[in-house]
Enzyme design. Sequence first.
Site, PDB file in Angstrom:
ATOM      1  N   GLY A  16       0.760  -1.242   0.000  1.00 26.31           N
ATOM      2  CA  GLY A  16       0.000   0.000   0.000  1.00 26.31           C
ATOM      3  C   GLY A  16       0.790   1.291   0.000  1.00 26.31           C
ATOM      4  O   GLY A  16       0.194   2.369  -0.036  1.00 26.31           O
ATOM      5  N   GLU A  76       4.019  -6.604   1.684  1.00 23.33           N
ATOM      6  CA  GLU A  76       3.690  -6.936   0.292  1.00 23.33           C
ATOM      7  C   GLU A  76       3.601  -5.706  -0.606  1.00 23.33           C
ATOM      8  O   GLU A  76       2.545  -5.398  -1.143  1.00 23.33           O
ATOM      9  CB  GLU A  76       2.328  -7.636   0.250  1.00 23.33           C
ATOM     10  CG  GLU A  76       2.318  -8.954   0.962  1.00 23.33           C
ATOM     11  CD  GLU A  76       0.920  -9.538   1.070  1.00 23.33           C
ATOM     12  OE1 GLU A  76       0.820 -10.758   1.180  1.00 23.33           O
ATOM     13  OE2 GLU A  76      -0.070  -8.766   1.045  1.00 23.33           O
ATOM     14  N   PRO A  77       4.696  -4.997  -0.796  1.00 21.54           N
ATOM     15  CA  PRO A  77       4.634  -3.847  -1.691  1.00 21.54           C
ATOM     16  C   PRO A  77       4.540  -4.285  -3.155  1.00 21.54           C
ATOM     17  O   PRO A  77       5.246  -5.206  -3.584  1.00 21.54           O
ATOM     18  CB  PRO A  77       5.963  -3.125  -1.424  1.00 21.54           C
ATOM     19  CG  PRO A  77       6.875  -4.177  -0.890  1.00 21.54           C
ATOM     20  CD  PRO A  77       6.032  -5.215  -0.226  1.00 21.54           C
ATOM     21  N   TYR A 117       0.046  -1.897 -12.313  1.00 25.87           N
ATOM     22  CA  TYR A 117      -1.386  -1.947 -12.630  1.00 25.87           C
ATOM     23  C   TYR A 117      -1.703  -1.337 -13.999  1.00 25.87           C
ATOM     24  O   TYR A 117      -2.759  -0.729 -14.183  1.00 25.87           O
ATOM     25  CB  TYR A 117      -2.218  -1.273 -11.519  1.00 25.87           C
ATOM     26  CG  TYR A 117      -1.950  -1.866 -10.149  1.00 25.87           C
ATOM     27  CD1 TYR A 117      -2.345  -3.172  -9.847  1.00 25.87           C
ATOM     28  CD2 TYR A 117      -1.283  -1.138  -9.167  1.00 25.87           C
ATOM     29  CE1 TYR A 117      -2.084  -3.727  -8.595  1.00 25.87           C
ATOM     30  CE2 TYR A 117      -1.019  -1.690  -7.913  1.00 25.87           C
ATOM     31  CZ  TYR A 117      -1.414  -2.979  -7.644  1.00 25.87           C
ATOM     32  OH  TYR A 117      -1.156  -3.529  -6.410  1.00 25.87           O
ATOM     33  N   TYR A 128     -10.626   4.900 -12.310  1.00 22.75           N
ATOM     34  CA  TYR A 128     -10.451   5.623 -11.040  1.00 22.75           C
ATOM     35  C   TYR A 128     -10.251   7.131 -11.216  1.00 22.75           C
ATOM     36  O   TYR A 128      -9.942   7.819 -10.241  1.00 22.75           O
ATOM     37  CB  TYR A 128      -9.209   5.120 -10.279  1.00 22.75           C
ATOM     38  CG  TYR A 128      -8.955   3.642 -10.267  1.00 22.75           C
ATOM     39  CD1 TYR A 128      -9.838   2.756  -9.660  1.00 22.75           C
ATOM     40  CD2 TYR A 128      -7.796   3.119 -10.836  1.00 22.75           C
ATOM     41  CE1 TYR A 128      -9.567   1.393  -9.631  1.00 22.75           C
ATOM     42  CE2 TYR A 128      -7.519   1.753 -10.806  1.00 22.75           C
ATOM     43  CZ  TYR A 128      -8.413   0.900 -10.205  1.00 22.75           C
ATOM     44  OH  TYR A 128      -8.140  -0.426 -10.169  1.00 22.75           O
ATOM     45  N   CYS A 179     -13.236   3.215 -28.999  1.00 30.62           N
ATOM     46  CA  CYS A 179     -14.522   3.793 -29.373  1.00 30.62           C
ATOM     47  C   CYS A 179     -15.355   4.020 -28.127  1.00 30.62           C
ATOM     48  O   CYS A 179     -16.319   3.296 -27.864  1.00 30.62           O
ATOM     49  CB  CYS A 179     -15.238   2.869 -30.332  1.00 30.62           C
ATOM     50  SG  CYS A 179     -14.440   2.893 -31.912  1.00 30.62           S
ATOM     51  N   GLU A 180     -14.937   4.984 -27.352  1.00 32.70           N
ATOM     52  CA  GLU A 180     -15.618   5.264 -26.106  1.00 32.70           C
ATOM     53  C   GLU A 180     -15.192   6.653 -25.660  1.00 32.70           C
ATOM     54  O   GLU A 180     -13.993   6.928 -25.562  1.00 32.70           O
ATOM     55  CB  GLU A 180     -15.181   4.212 -25.082  1.00 32.70           C
ATOM     56  CG  GLU A 180     -16.145   4.070 -23.976  1.00 32.70           C
ATOM     57  CD  GLU A 180     -16.000   2.755 -23.219  1.00 32.70           C
ATOM     58  OE1 GLU A 180     -15.903   1.678 -23.836  1.00 32.70           O
ATOM     59  OE2 GLU A 180     -15.995   2.834 -21.993  1.00 32.70           O
TER      60      GLU A 180
HETATM   61  N1  LLP Z   1      -1.349  -7.210  -0.718  1.00 31.02           N
HETATM   62  C1  LLP Z   1      -2.662  -7.358  -0.955  1.00 31.02           C
HETATM   63  C2  LLP Z   1      -3.415  -8.384  -0.251  1.00 31.02           C
HETATM   64  C3  LLP Z   1      -3.309  -6.521  -1.880  1.00 31.02           C
HETATM   65  O1  LLP Z   1      -4.612  -6.678  -2.085  1.00 31.02           O
HETATM   66  C4  LLP Z   1      -2.557  -5.551  -2.584  1.00 31.02           C
HETATM   67  C5  LLP Z   1      -3.194  -4.690  -3.585  1.00 31.02           C
HETATM   68  C6  LLP Z   1      -1.178  -5.455  -2.318  1.00 31.02           C
HETATM   69  C7  LLP Z   1      -0.620  -6.297  -1.369  1.00 31.02           C
HETATM   70  C8  LLP Z   1      -0.283  -4.468  -3.019  1.00 31.02           C
HETATM   71  O2  LLP Z   1      -0.617  -3.154  -2.775  1.00 31.02           O
HETATM   72  P1  LLP Z   1       0.298  -1.982  -3.367  1.00 31.02           P
HETATM   73  O3  LLP Z   1       1.622  -2.009  -2.638  1.00 31.02           O
HETATM   74  O4  LLP Z   1       0.491  -2.244  -4.822  1.00 31.02           O
HETATM   75  O5  LLP Z   1      -0.478  -0.754  -3.116  1.00 31.02           O
HETATM   76  N2  LLP Z   1      -5.715  -1.729  -9.462  1.00 31.02           N
HETATM   77  C9  LLP Z   1      -5.533  -0.708  -8.452  1.00 31.02           C
HETATM   78  C10 LLP Z   1      -4.754  -1.229  -7.266  1.00 31.02           C
HETATM   79  C11 LLP Z   1      -5.414  -2.383  -6.579  1.00 31.02           C
HETATM   80  C12 LLP Z   1      -4.594  -2.908  -5.437  1.00 31.02           C
HETATM   81  C13 LLP Z   1      -5.162  -4.167  -4.924  1.00 31.02           C
HETATM   82  N3  LLP Z   1      -4.419  -4.790  -3.892  1.00 31.02           N
HETATM   83  C14 LLP Z   1      -4.824   0.494  -9.091  1.00 31.02           C
HETATM   84  O6  LLP Z   1      -4.561   0.462 -10.284  1.00 31.02           O
HETATM   85  O7  LLP Z   1      -4.583   1.475  -8.408  1.00 31.02           O
END
Ligand code: LLP
Length: 441
Positions: free
Chosen positions: A249, A294-295, A394, A338, A365-366
């Site tokens: 996160g 979990e980055p 992502y 988003y 086409c949107e």
């Molecule tokens: N661990 C778990 C259980 C998660 O669900 C996620 C992200 C992460 C780790 C990694 O989080 P990060 O470090 O990448 O913030 N598609 C969206 C992001 C969805 C994230 C979902 N889970 C976007 O494009 O912003």
Amino acid sequence: MNERDTLKINNEGHLEIGGMDTVALAEAFGTPLYVYDEVYIRNMMRTYKNTIIKEYSGNGLVLYASKAFSCMAMYTIAKDEGIGIDVVSGGEIYTAAKSGFPFDRVYMHGNNKTYAELEYALDCKVGTIVVDSLGEAETLNEIAGERGIKQAVLIRINPGIEAHTHAFVQTARTDSKFGFSISGGAAEEMTKQVLAKENLILKGYHCHIGSQIFEKQSFVLAAEKVMNFIAEIRNKTGFEATEVNMGGGFGVWYTDEDASLSATDYAEYLKALIYTIKDKCQEYGLKEPFLLIEPGRSIVAEAGITLYRVGRIKEIPGIRKYVAIDGGMFENPRYALYQSKYTALLANRAKEPCTEKVSIAGKCCESGDLIAVDVSMPEAREGDILAVLTTGAYHYSMASNYNRNLVPPSVIVKDGRADYIIKPQTYEDLIRNDLIPERLK
Ligand code: LLP
């Protein structure tokens, strides 16, 4: 701009990534093109890994959240850096397996893992499964029993903190499809259920409070709540968690509305988590648990850019100027999903001053197919190379073949060379699985 910076403007006024001229990259590989800087990715993995070594005696493991960008090269880099991965589907497991990833360092997530995915995970000897429902625990217990194995698991819990960017809220009960609420008693009940499963070994708990978070306090609060819960469960049941997974996160820079963090800043987030856990262990007389983080985004987002060629330009007097590119929501759906903001620049004229505000439009086409709205740029001309920054996470992983557009290839740059890590799709790929039943012929 900071020490992880991969982007520079060279003497010709061209944007460079990882020492490579982006205009030359666009010429050599075509557009649209995803480009990633390998040094950046490795530096971020090392930053987290070294912080755990230095601040927590190495008693933990960094898991790259591979949903951010899953491909064989990324798993290979993670393997090489000695970190683990988080996977969320049979497809991610398959990709990791084909990359020769050591499965003892794999954690599997998901609120609705299918029976086939759980079987496949156990076939591949996935080290730890993060269970997210009682039904899943029952199924997993059964599959593990059939195989005569004891499966290590964590339980996904909700500490009641939801964080987004600079804000977080504490809620008594979290309304989420993920996890078991601490405050409502569901997490405690699930603990008892899992402890009673003879083929599951409960190691501890996992939580993930959100993504694109800058507020350090939200991670600290989450860690406090998880540790309070661990102490409470120990007191009530005698079970003491030996593992804590605090999820990912950590926020990244997309535009100047976001902070641009240095590697040291990211280490600080992790240190704040570590100190909270240590303090809580002291307070409650707990043994320091094995720590996982979990980055995803913070490892790969700013390592990546997308290169496009500017196509038609349409000005609606007094309203808006659209600069259309050869990409769009099929390779970056994040504005459509988003309303995400981006920084865009002309890679071939990167030193020129910004003189106008334009919207970058995709080719789907949107009408909602936009990449960025009201961005400042020099006056764009057809044929210019446009770079959109911070597209490493992502983007490819959420791309599609909408309108039967081809998902762009990915190249990784290092030491003055660029290599494909995902080759270009072809029209043949688009029809590979198409069938025309006899009766339609
Ligand atoms: N661990 C778990 C259980 C998660 O669900 C996620 C992200 C992460 C780790 C990694 O989080 P990060 O470090 O990448 O913030 N598609 C969206 C992001 C969805 C994230 C979902 N889970 C976007 O494009 O912003």
